[in-house]
Design a protein around this motif. Sequence first.
Motif, PDB file in Angstrom:
ATOM      1  N   VAL A  21     -41.641 -44.361  23.052  1.00 21.59           N
ATOM      2  CA  VAL A  21     -41.395 -45.057  24.317  1.00 21.59           C
ATOM      3  C   VAL A  21     -40.537 -44.183  25.232  1.00 21.59           C
ATOM      4  CG1 VAL A  21     -41.568 -47.393  23.367  1.00 21.59           C
ATOM      5  CG2 VAL A  21     -39.350 -46.245  23.412  1.00 21.59           C
ATOM      6  N   ARG A  22     -40.654 -44.455  26.525  1.00 18.27           N
ATOM      7  CA  ARG A  22     -39.745 -43.866  27.501  1.00 18.27           C
ATOM      8  C   ARG A  22     -38.682 -44.921  27.792  1.00 18.27           C
ATOM      9  NH1 ARG A  22     -44.659 -42.166  29.883  1.00 18.27           N
ATOM     10  NH2 ARG A  22     -44.441 -43.729  31.519  1.00 18.27           N
ATOM     11  N   ILE A  23     -37.427 -44.501  27.750  1.00 14.90           N
ATOM     12  CA  ILE A  23     -36.302 -45.397  28.001  1.00 14.90           C
ATOM     13  C   ILE A  23     -35.557 -44.910  29.236  1.00 14.90           C
ATOM     14  CG2 ILE A  23     -34.095 -46.281  27.142  1.00 14.90           C
ATOM     15  CD1 ILE A  23     -35.202 -45.949  24.297  1.00 14.90           C
ATOM     16  N   ARG A  24     -35.327 -45.808  30.171  1.00 11.74           N
ATOM     17  CA  ARG A  24     -34.470 -45.504  31.316  1.00 11.74           C
ATOM     18  C   ARG A  24     -33.033 -45.729  30.832  1.00 11.74           C
ATOM     19  NH1 ARG A  24     -35.737 -49.121  35.989  1.00 11.74           N
ATOM     20  NH2 ARG A  24     -34.187 -50.407  34.996  1.00 11.74           N
ATOM     21  N   SER A  25     -32.308 -44.643  30.679  1.00  7.61           N
ATOM     22  CA  SER A  25     -30.961 -44.685  30.116  1.00  7.61           C
ATOM     23  C   SER A  25     -29.921 -44.794  31.216  1.00  7.61           C
ATOM     24  CB  SER A  25     -30.717 -43.407  29.305  1.00  7.61           C
ATOM     25  OG  SER A  25     -29.399 -43.363  28.831  1.00  7.61           O
ATOM     26  N   PHE A  26     -28.911 -45.644  30.993  1.00  4.92           N
ATOM     27  CA  PHE A  26     -27.821 -45.813  31.948  1.00  4.92           C
ATOM     28  C   PHE A  26     -26.546 -45.122  31.487  1.00  4.92           C
ATOM     29  CE2 PHE A  26     -30.184 -49.993  32.515  1.00  4.92           C
ATOM     30  CZ  PHE A  26     -31.007 -49.470  33.493  1.00  4.92           C
ATOM     31  N   THR A  27     -26.636 -44.327  30.416  1.00  8.04           N
ATOM     32  CA  THR A  27     -25.462 -43.601  29.937  1.00  8.04           C
ATOM     33  C   THR A  27     -25.240 -42.375  30.812  1.00  8.04           C
ATOM     34  OG1 THR A  27     -26.808 -42.359  28.352  1.00  8.04           O
ATOM     35  CG2 THR A  27     -25.762 -44.386  27.561  1.00  8.04           C
ATOM     36  N   GLU A  28     -24.003 -41.887  30.852  1.00  6.26           N
ATOM     37  CA  GLU A  28     -23.694 -40.721  31.693  1.00  6.26           C
ATOM     38  C   GLU A  28     -24.593 -39.543  31.323  1.00  6.26           C
ATOM     39  OE1 GLU A  28     -19.775 -38.412  33.361  1.00  6.26           O
ATOM     40  OE2 GLU A  28     -19.639 -39.383  31.421  1.00  6.26           O
ATOM     41  N   GLU A  29     -24.733 -39.287  30.050  1.00  7.83           N
ATOM     42  CA  GLU A  29     -25.674 -38.283  29.543  1.00  7.83           C
ATOM     43  C   GLU A  29     -26.841 -39.063  28.940  1.00  7.83           C
ATOM     44  OE1 GLU A  29     -27.864 -35.341  28.611  1.00  7.83           O
ATOM     45  OE2 GLU A  29     -26.018 -34.986  29.727  1.00  7.83           O
ATOM     46  N   PRO A  30     -28.011 -39.074  29.565  1.00  7.83           N
ATOM     47  CA  PRO A  30     -29.112 -39.947  29.127  1.00  7.83           C
ATOM     48  C   PRO A  30     -29.458 -39.878  27.640  1.00  7.83           C
ATOM     49  CG  PRO A  30     -29.638 -38.980  31.240  1.00  7.83           C
ATOM     50  CD  PRO A  30     -28.366 -38.322  30.770  1.00  7.83           C
ATOM     51  N   MET A  31     -29.447 -38.692  27.038  1.00 13.82           N
ATOM     52  CA  MET A  31     -29.812 -38.557  25.631  1.00 13.82           C
ATOM     53  C   MET A  31     -28.786 -39.231  24.710  1.00 13.82           C
ATOM     54  SD  MET A  31     -32.728 -36.965  25.350  1.00 13.82           S
ATOM     55  CE  MET A  31     -32.773 -36.199  23.750  1.00 13.82           C
ATOM     56  N   ALA A  32     -27.607 -39.525  25.218  1.00 13.05           N
ATOM     57  CA  ALA A  32     -26.549 -40.144  24.410  1.00 13.05           C
ATOM     58  C   ALA A  32     -26.865 -41.593  24.049  1.00 13.05           C
ATOM     59  CB  ALA A  32     -25.213 -40.073  25.142  1.00 13.05           C
ATOM     60  N   ILE A  33     -27.903 -42.166  24.622  1.00 14.83           N
ATOM     61  CA  ILE A  33     -28.227 -43.567  24.335  1.00 14.83           C
ATOM     62  C   ILE A  33     -28.406 -43.817  22.841  1.00 14.83           C
ATOM     63  CG2 ILE A  33     -30.727 -43.331  24.673  1.00 14.83           C
ATOM     64  CD1 ILE A  33     -30.541 -46.171  26.038  1.00 14.83           C
ATOM     65  N   ALA A  34     -28.827 -42.806  22.109  1.00 18.00           N
ATOM     66  CA  ALA A  34     -29.064 -42.975  20.672  1.00 18.00           C
ATOM     67  C   ALA A  34     -27.810 -42.714  19.835  1.00 18.00           C
ATOM     68  CB  ALA A  34     -30.180 -42.042  20.223  1.00 18.00           C
ATOM     69  N   SER A  35     -26.725 -42.324  20.462  1.00 18.11           N
ATOM     70  CA  SER A  35     -25.539 -41.932  19.699  1.00 18.11           C
ATOM     71  C   SER A  35     -24.543 -43.066  19.454  1.00 18.11           C
ATOM     72  CB  SER A  35     -24.826 -40.773  20.411  1.00 18.11           C
ATOM     73  OG  SER A  35     -24.295 -41.214  21.640  1.00 18.11           O
ATOM     74  N   TYR A  36     -24.861 -44.274  19.890  1.00 20.83           N
ATOM     75  CA  TYR A  36     -23.921 -45.390  19.753  1.00 20.83           C
ATOM     76  C   TYR A  36     -24.257 -46.321  18.598  1.00 20.83           C
ATOM     77  CZ  TYR A  36     -22.279 -43.833  24.272  1.00 20.83           C
ATOM     78  OH  TYR A  36     -21.770 -43.078  25.281  1.00 20.83           O
ATOM     79  N   VAL A  83     -25.267 -52.396  23.657  1.00 15.95           N
ATOM     80  CA  VAL A  83     -24.398 -51.919  22.587  1.00 15.95           C
ATOM     81  C   VAL A  83     -23.130 -52.781  22.619  1.00 15.95           C
ATOM     82  CG1 VAL A  83     -23.191 -50.166  23.961  1.00 15.95           C
ATOM     83  CG2 VAL A  83     -23.413 -49.860  21.501  1.00 15.95           C
ATOM     84  N   ASP A  84     -22.536 -52.957  21.446  1.00 16.74           N
ATOM     85  CA  ASP A  84     -21.257 -53.660  21.389  1.00 16.74           C
ATOM     86  C   ASP A  84     -20.208 -52.824  22.110  1.00 16.74           C
ATOM     87  OD1 ASP A  84     -22.324 -55.744  19.907  1.00 16.74           O
ATOM     88  OD2 ASP A  84     -21.859 -54.774  17.993  1.00 16.74           O
ATOM     89  N   ARG A  85     -19.387 -53.462  22.919  1.00 16.94           N
ATOM     90  CA  ARG A  85     -18.387 -52.760  23.723  1.00 16.94           C
ATOM     91  C   ARG A  85     -17.472 -51.880  22.866  1.00 16.94           C
ATOM     92  NH1 ARG A  85     -16.160 -52.637  28.481  1.00 16.94           N
ATOM     93  NH2 ARG A  85     -17.367 -54.336  29.322  1.00 16.94           N
ATOM     94  N   ASP A  86     -17.121 -52.344  21.668  1.00 13.93           N
ATOM     95  CA  ASP A  86     -16.192 -51.558  20.850  1.00 13.93           C
ATOM     96  C   ASP A  86     -16.799 -50.247  20.346  1.00 13.93           C
ATOM     97  OD1 ASP A  86     -17.834 -52.640  18.899  1.00 13.93           O
ATOM     98  OD2 ASP A  86     -16.274 -53.829  17.961  1.00 13.93           O
ATOM     99  N   ALA A  87     -18.104 -50.037  20.521  1.00 14.45           N
ATOM    100  CA  ALA A  87     -18.732 -48.765  20.154  1.00 14.45           C
ATOM    101  C   ALA A  87     -18.596 -47.729  21.268  1.00 14.45           C
ATOM    102  CB  ALA A  87     -20.216 -48.978  19.839  1.00 14.45           C
ATOM    103  N   LEU A  88     -18.149 -48.164  22.442  1.00 17.32           N
ATOM    104  CA  LEU A  88     -18.019 -47.263  23.592  1.00 17.32           C
ATOM    105  C   LEU A  88     -16.610 -46.697  23.675  1.00 17.32           C
ATOM    106  CD1 LEU A  88     -19.852 -49.453  26.248  1.00 17.32           C
ATOM    107  CD2 LEU A  88     -20.740 -47.417  25.093  1.00 17.32           C
ATOM    108  N   PRO A  89     -16.487 -45.488  24.215  1.00 19.88           N
ATOM    109  CA  PRO A  89     -15.139 -44.940  24.411  1.00 19.88           C
ATOM    110  C   PRO A  89     -14.420 -45.714  25.516  1.00 19.88           C
ATOM    111  CG  PRO A  89     -16.790 -43.477  25.352  1.00 19.88           C
ATOM    112  CD  PRO A  89     -17.539 -44.567  24.637  1.00 19.88           C
ATOM    113  N   ALA A  90     -13.116 -45.702  25.474  1.00 22.68           N
ATOM    114  CA  ALA A  90     -12.335 -46.352  26.529  1.00 22.68           C
ATOM    115  C   ALA A  90     -12.570 -45.612  27.845  1.00 22.68           C
ATOM    116  CB  ALA A  90     -10.859 -46.327  26.171  1.00 22.68           C
ATOM    117  N   ALA A  91     -12.598 -46.361  28.927  1.00 23.58           N
ATOM    118  CA  ALA A  91     -12.758 -45.749  30.249  1.00 23.58           C
ATOM    119  C   ALA A  91     -11.485 -44.978  30.586  1.00 23.58           C
ATOM    120  CB  ALA A  91     -13.026 -46.820  31.291  1.00 23.58           C
ATOM    121  N   GLY A  92     -11.671 -43.831  31.208  1.00 28.63           N
ATOM    122  CA  GLY A  92     -10.525 -43.008  31.584  1.00 28.63           C
ATOM    123  C   GLY A  92      -9.922 -43.457  32.906  1.00 28.63           C
TER     124      GLY A  92
END
Length: 177
Positions: A21-36, A83-92
């Motif tokens: 599938v093609r995924i429209r990613s909203f992460t800063e680095e699009p490929m990072a969508i799979a890293s959470y 993704v669950d919020r606690d899987a994300l880094p804290a905002a700077g």
Amino acid sequence: MNKDRVLLGVVAAPHGVRGLVRIRSFTEEPMAIASYGQLSDESGSRRFRVEALSSVRGAVLARIEGVADRTAAEAIRGLRLYVDRDALPAAGEREWYEADLIGLPAVGKDGRDWGKVVAFHDFGAGPTMEISGGAVSRGSVMLPFTDDAVPEVDVDGGKVVVDPPAGVLAGMDEKEA
């Protein structure tokens, strides 16, 4: 809106016949969508393991566990991946998750009510913030999400301060807020 989970992407379309599938990613680095880790659907009841393979035409080409053919890929078109919020880094410093801003009141520098933040969009020229329902704007208004147009974001205080550029409302010929 559930503040415990954050939208990371949307399944845009199938790719080929093997379930990719093609995924429209909203992460800063699009490929990072799979890293959470595992992502979930909007209700949180279904979980998905995503493997990002490459970037293709502004989207991420990915394999989703359990999706083995084009028919299965077509069936999940439009699936919103959270993704669950606690899987994300804290905002700077001077960084926010858009999900934290949606629903906040938008107040002009002079204190006038511009409504609430309802969405963020990027049509190719940079992010825009959509606000709606205020006494000044009444309808929906799109503002560039820049330091000039949105000089203050106060998540803890529960507001964003806006200074719309000239011409945002019909008949405006100078800065309005």
